[in-house]
Write an enzyme that holds these catalytic residues in place. Structure first.
Site, PDB file in Angstrom:
ATOM      1  N   ASP A 132      34.621  60.255  36.429  1.00  0.00           N
ATOM      2  CA  ASP A 132      35.339  60.308  37.497  1.00  0.00           C
ATOM      3  C   ASP A 132      35.666  62.001  37.977  1.00  0.00           C
ATOM      4  OD1 ASP A 132      37.405  59.742  39.303  1.00  0.00           O
ATOM      5  OD2 ASP A 132      38.737  58.586  37.679  1.00  0.00           O
ATOM      6  N   ARG A 145      43.999  50.493  52.857  1.00  0.00           N
ATOM      7  CA  ARG A 145      42.978  49.467  52.159  1.00  0.00           C
ATOM      8  C   ARG A 145      43.518  48.085  52.156  1.00  0.00           C
ATOM      9  NH1 ARG A 145      42.295  50.386  45.790  1.00  0.00           N
ATOM     10  NH2 ARG A 145      44.387  50.500  45.186  1.00  0.00           N
ATOM     11  N   ARG A 162      37.413  44.992  45.857  1.00  0.00           N
ATOM     12  CA  ARG A 162      36.490  45.889  44.800  1.00  0.00           C
ATOM     13  C   ARG A 162      35.241  45.897  45.238  1.00  0.00           C
ATOM     14  NH1 ARG A 162      38.056  49.271  41.028  1.00  0.00           N
ATOM     15  NH2 ARG A 162      39.429  47.998  40.091  1.00  0.00           N
ATOM     16  N   GLU A 192      32.043  59.299  47.218  1.00  0.00           N
ATOM     17  CA  GLU A 192      33.150  59.330  48.157  1.00  0.00           C
ATOM     18  C   GLU A 192      33.258  60.355  48.984  1.00  0.00           C
ATOM     19  OE1 GLU A 192      36.546  57.797  46.196  1.00  0.00           O
ATOM     20  OE2 GLU A 192      35.452  57.081  44.605  1.00  0.00           O
ATOM     21  N   HIS A 239      36.111  55.448  50.013  1.00  0.00           N
ATOM     22  CA  HIS A 239      35.575  55.089  48.591  1.00  0.00           C
ATOM     23  C   HIS A 239      34.162  54.183  48.500  1.00  0.00           C
ATOM     24  CE1 HIS A 239      36.414  54.331  44.654  1.00  0.00           C
ATOM     25  NE2 HIS A 239      37.656  54.302  44.472  1.00  0.00           N
TER      26      HIS A 239
END
Length: 275
Positions: A189, A73, A50, A246, A144
Site C-alpha cells: 500500500d 464513489r 469493490r 491508481e 482507484h
C-alpha cells in the site's frame, strides 16, 4: 443497478454504473476483461463497489474528516451525454454536483465531470472538478483502478525506481523505491509522489501501459492474504487476481479558488508483452 454499456465501432467496450460513475468492465477490441470486479461486492445504494475504477473525491482514504475515500464513489452521477467520436470511439460524460447530502459532509459548491472513452486496446478516464461556488476549497482525488491479473505472484510494475513514497501499510514516510521493478509479496500500500507520465504492469503475455496526466501521484495497492480475509466484499482469493495502480492527486491537495477548474486523466492500454 442502472448502468451504461459503451461499444466502440471496433468492438471495444466498457460498462459504467450511474452509481459512482463507476467503470466496472473494460474489454478491448478482440480482447478479454481487463478490470477486476469482486463477486461479493455490494451493489446497493450507499455502498462502494469493490473493483473496477472507483472515483475517489474529495478525500483520499482517511486523510481528512470525511468518510473513507469521500462521497463520489457512492453518489448517483447524472449521464450528461454518450455516443461516438469522429474516429469511432465510444464516449460518455457523467456529472456530479453538490447536494444536501454532500454539503452536510463537505460544505462546498462544485461540479465534477467524468469522461470515459473506449476504443481499440485503450480506455481513457478523465476527471474534472470545478469550483462553482464563492468559497475556495481543497481536495484530494484518485482513480482507484483495479487491474485484473492472472496471479499476483507473477506481476511486476515498472517505472517506479528511485521514486519517493509513503508506505501506508507500515506508516513509514519518505521511503525510496530502490528496486528496478516492483514485485508484489504480501500487503502493498504505497503512495508514490511525482510519478512519470507512464508506468507499466507486466504479467505473462501481456503488458498494461498506465498513463496519467494532471495526476502527480500513483498508488499501488494489494491487501495481501491476511488483510484480504477481513474484507467481506472481496471474494476469497480475490487478492491474487487484482492489483490497484491508481492515478492520484494526494500528496499535495488541489486548491481551487471560485471559478477555477482542475482536471486529470488516466489512460490504460493493453498490449502484448515485449519478448
Amino acid at each position: 443497478m442502472e448502468q451504461l454499456i459503451l461499444r466502440a465501432h471496433d468492438g471495444a467496450q466498457t460498462t459504467i454504473t450511474h452509481h459512482g460513475a463507476h467503470v466496472c468492465s473494460w474489454i478491448p477490441a478482440g480482447g478479454k476483461e481487463q478490470l477486476f470486479l469482486s463477486k461479493t461486492s455490494e451493489f446497493r445504494a450507499g455502498a462502494a463497489i469493490r473493483g473496477g475504477v472507483p472515483v475517489i473525491f474529495p478525500q483520499f482514504a482517511g486523510l481528512g474528516a470525511l468518510p473513507k475515500h469521500g462521497f463520489a464513489r457512492t453518489s448517483n452521477w447524472r449521464l450528461q451525454r454518450s455516443g461516438h467520436t469522429e474516429i469511432g470511439a465510444a464516449q460518455a460524460v457523467f456529472e456530479l454536483h453538490e447536494s444536501i447530502a454532500t454539503i452536510a459532509l463537505w460544505p462546498y459548491v462544485f461540479r465534477a465531470e467524468l469522461t470515459v472513452t473506449v476504443a481499440g486496446d485503450s480506455l481513457d478516464i478523465a476527471l474534472a472538478v470545478e469550483n462553482s461556488g464563492d468559497t475556495a476549497f481543497s481536495f484530494t482525488a484518485a482513480l482507484h483502478t483495479y487491474l485484473a491479473v492472472e496471479d499476483i505472484a507473477d506481476v511486476s510494475v515498472h517505472g517506479l525506481a528511485g521514486l519517493n513514497y509513503r508506505d501506508s501499510a507500515t506508516g513509514a514516510e519518505n521511503c525510496v523505491d530502490t528496486g528496478e521493478t516492483l514485485g508484489i509479496a504480501g500487503e502493498v500500500d504505497r503512495i508514490y509522489a511525482n510519478v512519470p507520465a507512464q508506468l507499466e504492469l507486466r504479467q505473462g503475455a501481456q503488458s498494461t501501459l498506465i498513463k496519467s496526466y494532471g495526476f502527480s501521484d500513483a498508488v499501488v495497492w494489494n491487501p495481501g492474504a491476511v488483510k484480504a480475509a477481513s474484507l467481506a466484499d472481496l471474494e476469497p482469493g480475490g487478492y491474487r487476481r487484482m492489483l490497484c495502480v491508481e492515478a492520484g492527486a494526494i500528496m499535495d491537495a488541489v486548491h481551487l479558488a471560485p471559478g477555477e477548474r482542475w482536471s486529470g486523466s488516466q489512460g490504460l492500454q493493453a498490449i502484448p508483452s515485449p519478448r
